[in-house]
Scaffold this active site. Structure first.
Site, PDB file in Angstrom:
ATOM      1  N   HIS A   1       0.825  -1.206   0.000  1.00 50.60           N
ATOM      2  CA  HIS A   1       0.000   0.000   0.000  1.00 50.60           C
ATOM      3  C   HIS A   1       0.856   1.251   0.000  1.00 50.60           C
ATOM      4  O   HIS A   1       2.030   1.217   0.351  1.00 50.60           O
ATOM      5  CB  HIS A   1      -0.881   0.008   1.249  1.00 50.60           C
ATOM      6  CG  HIS A   1      -0.069  -0.038   2.516  1.00 50.60           C
ATOM      7  ND1 HIS A   1       0.450  -1.216   3.010  1.00 50.60           N
ATOM      8  CD2 HIS A   1       0.357   0.928   3.358  1.00 50.60           C
ATOM      9  CE1 HIS A   1       1.151  -0.968   4.101  1.00 50.60           C
ATOM     10  NE2 HIS A   1       1.118   0.339   4.330  1.00 50.60           N
TER      11      HIS A   1
ATOM     12  N   HIS B   1       5.366   6.404  -1.041  1.00 45.79           N
ATOM     13  CA  HIS B   1       6.164   5.179  -1.218  1.00 45.79           C
ATOM     14  C   HIS B   1       5.336   3.937  -0.928  1.00 45.79           C
ATOM     15  O   HIS B   1       4.309   4.012  -0.248  1.00 45.79           O
ATOM     16  CB  HIS B   1       7.375   5.207  -0.279  1.00 45.79           C
ATOM     17  CG  HIS B   1       7.011   5.103   1.176  1.00 45.79           C
ATOM     18  ND1 HIS B   1       6.567   6.183   1.916  1.00 45.79           N
ATOM     19  CD2 HIS B   1       7.007   4.041   2.030  1.00 45.79           C
ATOM     20  CE1 HIS B   1       6.318   5.800   3.155  1.00 45.79           C
ATOM     21  NE2 HIS B   1       6.557   4.503   3.249  1.00 45.79           N
TER      22      HIS B   1
END
Lengths: 170, 170
Positions: free
Chosen positions: B34, B115
């Site tokens: 995620h 990220h």
């Protein structure tokens, strides 16, 4: 891509189920505790768009409803699966029926037995032990179902939520 | 209850991230790969209702947008975290900013570095090995973000999706 359609019960029921799944369900880390509305089926990325439109429509046909559980049950001898039995209700059965009828033309092979798995792939001895001790207890849970989820499976076997469908938005 | 807000990237990127997470991320089984928009925060069951209304509004302020990744990066020396770096974009930064501003009044302590974690809690030696070999490669991924998810954490540390918010419905 492999898809599935489930209801995630409340945190309380999930924590309860996980306390057993941790030891007795090899799928413990692949998916949170759930009530399956449609088990794994295949679809292409293009088909998913159509599918979400269909599920969106279905979700508007149902108002949030209550589910109840009072006991642990088992699919043995068919399968050594131990589960929290969810009582049948018109709304739950209706939702499951409409989903299965609208998104596949297969005739369902089995009757719908609403449940939340707490143990599976157990040896006969494990099954007897776990079921023997659990089936003596009452498990009184009530929960409001106001949404269901479309999931897809990753290569490692785990499931990611693609979309939530809320009941009774209209 | 502990909540979080994330973007799940496409299956392709998730499968890539999991191929490393399996070995290098202790959270591998607790949550799918995620991109975090808001990290774990606390809310009561009552607050969640208000929160979903707020997130619903926010999701209408944004159209689906592209994200791009070209390389692996690391938070070392702050943290031995290796991640797939997502290029900043006006839309992604705008979404993250609006979510954080609207649902908490805290001033964000860190700049947003979009990220997808592929490894964490690595020893210095592991970090050098993994980062050394990964950072030589290009990782060219592109993906469309058309939704984000509100999750809650179970007692075992794993995360369940509570709701999906689709961008640009209006």
């Amino acid at each position: 891509m492999k898809l599935g359609i489930v209801i995630f019960p409340s945190k309380k029921i999930q924590d309860f189920a996980n306390s057993y799944r941790k030891r007795y369900d090899p799928n413990y880390t692949l998916i949170p505790p759930h009530l399956t509305l449609k088990s794994a089926f295949k679809a292409t990325e293009e088909e998913i768009k159509q599918l979400t439109a269909t599920l969106d429509k279905i979700s508007n046909h149902f108002q949030p409803f209550q589910i109840k559980s009072t006991k642990i049950s088992s699919f043995k001898p068919v399968n050594n699966v131990i589960y929290l039995k969810i009582e049948e209700s018109e709304e739950l059965n209706g939702l499951q029926k409409e989903i299965n009828e609208k998104i596949s033309e297969e005739v369902l092979e089995y009757a719908f037995v609403p449940h939340i798995t707490v143990g599976q792939k157990l040896s006969n001895d494990e099954h007897s032990d776990v079921y023997g001790s659990l089936s003596l207890n009452q498990f009184n849970y009530e929960d409001t179902v106001d949404r269901f989820h479309l999931l897809y499976q990753l290569d490692n076997g785990s499931w990611t939520v693609y979309e939530t469908f809320r009941l009774g938005r209209d």
